[in-house]
Design a protein around this motif. Sequence first.
Motif, short mmCIF file in Angstrom:
data_model
loop_
_atom_site.label_atom_id
_atom_site.label_comp_id
_atom_site.label_asym_id
_atom_site.label_seq_id
_atom_site.Cartn_x
_atom_site.Cartn_y
_atom_site.Cartn_z
N LYS A 81 0.88 -1.35 -0.05
CA LYS A 81 -0.07 0.07 0.10
C LYS A 81 0.59 1.12 -0.02
O LYS A 81 0.39 2.20 -0.69
CB LYS A 81 -1.03 0.01 1.25
N ASN A 82 2.08 1.24 0.72
CA ASN A 82 2.71 2.23 0.83
C ASN A 82 3.83 2.66 -0.36
O ASN A 82 4.15 3.77 -0.73
CB ASN A 82 3.63 2.30 2.12
N TYR A 83 4.14 1.37 -1.00
CA TYR A 83 5.19 1.59 -2.19
C TYR A 83 4.76 1.40 -3.42
O TYR A 83 5.49 1.25 -4.39
CB TYR A 83 6.33 0.70 -1.76
N PHE A 84 3.55 1.21 -3.74
CA PHE A 84 2.98 0.69 -5.24
C PHE A 84 3.43 1.84 -6.08
O PHE A 84 3.24 1.72 -7.46
CB PHE A 84 1.58 0.19 -5.22
N SER A 85 3.51 3.15 -5.79
CA SER A 85 3.76 4.28 -6.75
C SER A 85 4.85 3.80 -7.25
O SER A 85 5.42 4.56 -8.31
CB SER A 85 3.85 5.57 -5.96
N GLN B 295 8.57 10.48 -10.01
CA GLN B 295 7.72 11.12 -8.88
C GLN B 295 8.56 11.46 -7.81
O GLN B 295 9.29 10.81 -7.20
CB GLN B 295 6.58 10.09 -8.12
N SER B 300 1.83 7.01 -3.07
CA SER B 300 1.18 5.91 -2.22
C SER B 300 2.15 6.29 -0.68
O SER B 300 1.44 5.80 0.23
CB SER B 300 1.76 4.50 -2.70
N LYS B 301 3.14 6.69 -0.73
CA LYS B 301 3.73 6.88 0.61
C LYS B 301 2.94 8.19 1.33
O LYS B 301 2.96 7.96 2.50
CB LYS B 301 5.06 7.44 0.50
N PRO B 304 -1.30 5.74 1.49
CA PRO B 304 -1.41 4.30 1.16
C PRO B 304 -2.50 3.69 0.58
O PRO B 304 -3.37 3.93 1.40
CB PRO B 304 -0.44 3.70 2.68
N GLY B 305 -2.51 2.78 0.06
CA GLY B 305 -3.77 1.92 -0.61
C GLY B 305 -4.48 2.98 -1.30
O GLY B 305 -5.80 2.81 -1.62
#
Lengths: 314, 306
Positions: A81-85, B295, B300-301, B304-305
Amino acid sequence: MSKIKSKIISVFNKLVRKTSWYKSLWGGAEKIYKLNTFGLQVVNTGSGSGMHNFNYEGIPIKGFNFALGPQSLVHDFNILKNYFSYFQKNCTVLIPICPFSGLVVKYNKEHNFKYYPMLHPATISNFDESERTKAYQLYRSPFSVIPKECVIKTTREFMRKFLSIVKRNLEKIVIRKTVPKNLQKSADDLIKGWKAQFSITELSAPISSSHMSEIKSRKETLCEMLDFCTERGFKPVVVMPPMHSSLYNQIPEAFKLQYIKPLVDAVINKGYAFIDYSRDNRFMSDSYYASALFLNDLGAKYFTKQLLTDLNLI
Amino acid sequence: MNKMILNNGVVIPSIGLGTYPLFGSQLSQIVLTAYDCGYRLFDTADNYYNEEDLGNSFSNLYHKRGNIREKLFIVTKISDELYRQNEITPGMNKGIYFWKNSPYMRSNHACHDIVTKKIETSLRFLKTDYIDLLLMHRPYPDFFEEIWYEMEQAYKAGKVRAIGLCNSYERHLDKLLKSGTVVPMVNQIETSPLNTKKVLIDYYTSKKVQMMVYSPLQTLKCKKEIEFLQYLEKISCKYGKNIGQVLLRYHIQRNLIPIPKSTNVNRLQSNIAVFDFCMTDTEIEELSSFNIDYQYLPESKGCPGF
C-alpha cells in the motif's frame, strides 16, 4: 566547539551504521528506506523466505525485493500500500507463501520498530508516537540517541571482527576440512522452532479452532492483496518458493491440507495464479541452499531467473 | 490573464500561486505583490496551517486594494493532519483523519463532523463566506466516497463554488461517477515532462474535469536529467524566456493550470509572464518524450492504498 562536537558525532554515526548490531535494529529495511527507483517491473513481498529466495541481480529486469524477516502477510500488504507508486503499470507482484504463512505471529514491539521510518502511521500496527520519534532519531543520529550503547556495542563488534581476522590468518597455517552445512539439522531445527512458536505438538494433528480462524483471517488478507494489485493494474502471482527435501519431507500431507491448501484454494478460486516450487526438480541440489528453507545467493539468483522465465517476463 | 471554464460554468484563472509553506508577514507581502503582478488564484490547504495567515493577507489586500474578493479565486483542501515544523519529520502525514484505524474516526458520523468542521474553519480563517474551489487533498481510501458526499453537501449549500480532487486516478473518478451526484470540477496532480501522466490527464479531460498542477517547477531540481534540462535551455533561448517560464508554458499548453510558488518578486513576475509566447506541437511532444514516470513525492507513501 559545537562544530567539533557535530563532527565527532557524525564520525561515530558513520562507524555505527556499518555495524551488524545497528543494522539488525532495522531488520533489513534500510533497502526500502533508500528506494529511489521508479517503474519497477517485478517486485516480491514476503518474510524470511522472500528475503533470501529472491535476487534480481544480473537479470535484465527492474526488480525489487520488499521482503523483510520476520514479516506477516498483513505487513506485506502494508508495504504494498505504501510503495506501489514505485511500480510500473503491469508490474508483476510476487507474493511468496510458506508452510506457516496462514498463522498469526504474536505482535512484537522490536520487530515493529523497523516500520516507523518507512510506513505511513495509519499502516503501522499498534502505532506509538514515541516509538516513531525514537525510530527517526535513531535512524538519523544513533550516537546522539544512545551514545553509551553505540560505543560499547560498536567497540565489541570491531574487536570481534579483528579477532576473527587474526584467527583466520592463523588458521591458514593449519589445513582444515570445510565443515559441510547440515541441511537435515536445519530442517529439524525449523520444524522444532515452528512447533514451539505456534504451539503445535504434532503437524498432522487436526487443526485447532484458533488456528482455523487465523487461517481464515490470513486468507482474507491475501485475497484483499490480490484484488488490490489487480485494481491498480498490477499482476499478482502467489508463489511457494523451493525448499530443501529435508524440510519438505517433514511436512505431512495432513498439515498441507489444513494449513496451506486453504490459502492456495482462495487464490485459485479467485482466478489468480499460484505456482508451487517447493518440490520443483530444478532446485533439488544442496548447492542451492543456505538452510533447509532459504536459498543461498546462487540458488536465489537461479530460482528468480527460472521463475521470471516461467512467467515470460524475461 | 487567461481563464478557463470549469464543467459547472465557474470561471477559473489559468495560473495561480501556491502558498506552502509560507506564513505571517512574508505571506502577506507575497500575496500583495502577486496580486499586483496579476495573480488571482491562491492555493492553500487546511494542513498547510497557513489559512489564517492567508486570511489576514487577504484582509491586508482588501485594505490596500479595495474590496476585491470577487476577483480572487481561493482554493483550499480537506486533508489529514501533518507533522508540524517543530515536530520530527515536518510535512509528513500523521494518519489522524480519514483512516479507519484512527480513534478519531470511530463514530458513525465522524466523517460528517470532521469535514463540516474543516470547511467552517477554512471559511473563518480565510475570512470569506465562500470558497471558490474545495479539493479532497488525497483520495483517502477508507473514506473516499464519504468525504466526497460531505463536499457535495457543502457545494449544494453554496459554501463552495466548485469541488474537486487531488492526486486522483481514473478509478477514483469512476467511483464518484457511479456513487456521487456531482462530477468533480478539478483534479490537482503533480505532472511534468518527466512524469507526463498522459493517460490520466486524457481520461479526466474526456470527462470534462479540469486538471491543475502543483509543484509545476519541481523538475528544474532534477539535476541528473541533463538532456531534459539542456532541451529546456534550448527552448528558453529560442523564445527569450527562462526555463521556469518554458515549463509553465508546457503545462498551460497541455490545458493544465499550474500553481507555482515563489517568494522572489522577479520570479513571481516571470512566472505569470507566460501568455505571450507559444511553443510548437513538436516542442511540446519533445518535452513529453522525456517521461520516466518520475515522482518526487511518491503518492502511495503520502496516502497508502489510495
